[in-house]
Every structure is written in structure tokens, then in C-alpha cells.
Design an enzyme around this catalytic site. Structure first.
Site, mmCIF file in Angstrom:
data_model
loop_
_atom_site.group_PDB
_atom_site.id
_atom_site.type_symbol
_atom_site.label_atom_id
_atom_site.label_comp_id
_atom_site.label_asym_id
_atom_site.label_seq_id
_atom_site.Cartn_x
_atom_site.Cartn_y
_atom_site.Cartn_z
ATOM 1 N N GLU A 40 0.852 -1.191 0.000
ATOM 2 C CA GLU A 40 0.000 0.000 0.000
ATOM 3 C C GLU A 40 0.884 1.236 0.000
ATOM 4 O O GLU A 40 1.672 1.452 0.905
ATOM 5 C CB GLU A 40 -0.885 -0.009 1.263
ATOM 6 C CG GLU A 40 -1.691 1.267 1.427
ATOM 7 C CD GLU A 40 -2.439 1.324 2.768
ATOM 8 O OE1 GLU A 40 -2.750 0.261 3.355
ATOM 9 O OE2 GLU A 40 -2.704 2.447 3.221
ATOM 10 N N ARG A 44 0.329 10.438 0.390
ATOM 11 C CA ARG A 44 0.630 11.538 1.308
ATOM 12 C C ARG A 44 1.899 12.276 0.939
ATOM 13 O O ARG A 44 2.350 13.135 1.679
ATOM 14 C CB ARG A 44 0.806 11.002 2.729
ATOM 15 C CG ARG A 44 -0.461 10.450 3.298
ATOM 16 C CD ARG A 44 -0.244 10.103 4.748
ATOM 17 N NE ARG A 44 -0.985 8.916 5.058
ATOM 18 C CZ ARG A 44 -0.646 8.040 5.985
ATOM 19 N NH1 ARG A 44 0.446 8.215 6.695
ATOM 20 N NH2 ARG A 44 -1.387 6.987 6.193
ATOM 21 N N THR A 68 -4.726 5.998 1.764
ATOM 22 C CA THR A 68 -5.148 7.377 2.000
ATOM 23 C C THR A 68 -5.914 7.935 0.793
ATOM 24 O O THR A 68 -5.752 9.090 0.410
ATOM 25 C CB THR A 68 -3.949 8.306 2.356
ATOM 26 O OG1 THR A 68 -2.946 7.555 3.060
ATOM 27 C CG2 THR A 68 -4.395 9.448 3.248
ATOM 28 N N LYS A 128 -10.957 -2.009 6.711
ATOM 29 C CA LYS A 128 -9.760 -1.637 7.474
ATOM 30 C C LYS A 128 -10.230 -1.114 8.838
ATOM 31 O O LYS A 128 -11.112 -0.250 8.899
ATOM 32 C CB LYS A 128 -9.007 -0.543 6.709
ATOM 33 C CG LYS A 128 -7.918 0.157 7.520
ATOM 34 C CD LYS A 128 -7.079 1.063 6.627
ATOM 35 C CE LYS A 128 -6.176 1.971 7.456
ATOM 36 N NZ LYS A 128 -5.130 2.604 6.653
HETATM 37 C C1 3PG Z 1 -0.915 4.771 8.362
HETATM 38 O O1 3PG Z 1 -1.925 5.229 7.894
HETATM 39 O O2 3PG Z 1 0.138 5.402 8.473
HETATM 40 C C2 3PG Z 1 -0.992 3.351 8.715
HETATM 41 O O3 3PG Z 1 -2.086 3.123 9.493
HETATM 42 C C3 3PG Z 1 0.251 2.827 9.294
HETATM 43 O O4 3PG Z 1 0.232 2.879 10.656
HETATM 44 P P1 3PG Z 1 1.530 2.496 11.452
HETATM 45 O O5 3PG Z 1 2.625 3.426 10.984
HETATM 46 O O6 3PG Z 1 1.149 2.736 12.886
HETATM 47 O O7 3PG Z 1 1.845 1.064 11.143
#
Ligand code: 3PG
Length: 208
Positions: A40, A44, A68, A128
Site C-alpha cells: 500500500e 501523502r 489514504t 480496514k
Molecule cells: C498509516 O496510515 O500510516 C498506517 O495506518 C500505518 O500505521 P503504522 O505506521 O502505525 O503502522
């Protein structure tokens, strides 16, 4: 591949926030080599869409998706870039409609039972659970398993190698998401061997 088939490919979906485009392909190769083919890429950073496109084109065996994803425009953009699936931290009615219309396999985010029920009504049965660690963690998932018997989850947010096994032991957990397999310092140092070793450890975690 539908989202359940994608989630079945590995116990962990690495959540990757790529700042420098040149790291995208070696990072993806190390993760795939370590046994984590489903990746994934969060939308961002400026490099995100190009990183996704590059990985889709140049890393055989990778099943790359976008994270995202917040709106209809991004659904279009990520599909064009070659995303095989999308992930969102929460979901709006418009986003749910857009992914359904686009036929993009999708993992919409929820934090509450009502949100899960709303998405189940729209036909989403793999969700999720985000931010897993702070929204109730394992206790929430256990409590949700009886009333929401038809739903499965990919908990993400605050999960690491110590807590992932307990999440994966739950029958309503399909896989977990997390960034721990691609630590920022390892990416900055180009330490692909370390990332591959983290991926091997994550990919061999057991699911029931
Ligand atoms: C995110 O959106 O950054 C993910 O949920 C990852 O979360 P983490 O960095 O706590 O694994």
C-alpha cells in the site's frame, strides 16, 4: 482479484509513505522478495502516484495499491497509475460510490460498529479497522466478531511485530497493515537487506 483475494496473499500489508521516488522500486523489490507482495502506497507525498506507477510497471510479483484515498478524484488518479486496490482511513458515501462505480477493489476504513454496518449494507465485507491500536485494538475486534459475524477486518495503525501475532490469531482478521516492515532509517540508508529480513519475519506470521 477482489479485495479478499488480495488480502489473502500475505498476513501483512506494508503501509509505505514514499518521499524519494528512487527508493520506490528497491523498497518494493525487497518486500516482495521477503514474501510480502501486497503493498500500500499512501497518497501523502508528492512522489506517491509516480512511485505507485513505477512499482506497478517494474516490480513483477507486486500487487500494488494506494492508501489514504479520500475522494473520487483520487480513485481516478490511482487507477490510472495502475493501482490494483485502494485503502482509505474512513469512508464517505461519495467515496464508496466512486470505488464501486470504478470497480476498484477497496478496503474502506472504519472505527465504529455503525460505520462497519453502513459499509456492510453497501456490500463491503472486508474493512480496514483504523486506527486499530487506539480505537480498541484486539478487544474491539473480539467484541465485533459475534454481532458482525459476516465481516472481516484488516487492522492497521500502531501494530508492530510484537502485537501482529495476536491480531492475526483472530478469526475475523484477514491480515494486518503496518509500516514497521519499512523503517524510515532503513529506507534512508538503502538497507534493503534489513527490509527483506523484516518482510520474511512478517510473511511467516501465522493466520488461523
Ligand atoms: C498509516 O496510515 O500510516 C498506517 O495506518 C500505518 O500505521 P503504522 O505506521 O502505525 O503502522
Amino acid at each position: 482479484m477482489d479485495i479478499a483475494t488480495i488480502a489473502a496473499r500475505a498476513p501483512v500489508i506494508p503501509v509505505l509513505t514514499i518521499d524519494r521516488l528512487e527508493t520506490a522500486v528497491p523498497l518494493a523489490r525487497a518486500l516482495v522478495k521477503g514474501g510480502l507482495p501486497v503493498l500500500e502506497i499512501t497518497l501523502r507525498t508528492e512522489a506517491a502516484l509516480q512511485a505507485l506507477e513505477l512499482i506497478a510497471r517494474e516490480v513483477p510479483g507486486a500487487v500494488v495499491g494506494a492508501g489514504t484515498v479520500l475522494d473520487e478524484k483520487q480513485v481516478e488518479q490511482v487507477q490510472k497509475a495502475g493501482a490494483r486496490f485502494g485503502v482509505s482511513p474512513g469512508c464517505t458515501a461519495e467515496l464508496a460510490m466512486a470505488v464501486s462505480a470504478a470497480g476498484l477493489p477497496f478496503l474502506p476504513g472504519v472505527q465504529t460498529i455503525s460505520e462497519a454496518m453502513t459499509l456492510a449494507d453497501k456490500g463491503f465485507n472486508l474493512l480496514k479497522f483504523f486506527p486499530a491500536d487506539t480505537a480498541g485494538g484486539i478487544g474491539w475486534l473480539k467484541a465485533a466478531s459475534a454481532p458482525l459475524a459476516g465481516l472481516r477486518f484488516c487492522p492497521t495503525g500502531g501494530i508492530g511485530p510484537e502485537t501482529a501475532p495476536a491480531y492475526l490469531a483472530l478469526a475475523n482478521v484477514a491480515c494486518v497493515g503496518g509500516s514497521w516492515v519499512a523503517p524510515k532509517d532503513a529506507v534512508a540508508d538503502g538497507d534493503w537487506g534489513r527490509i527483506e529480513r523484516l518482510a520474511v519475519a512478517a510473511s511467516t506470521l501465522k493466520r488461523p
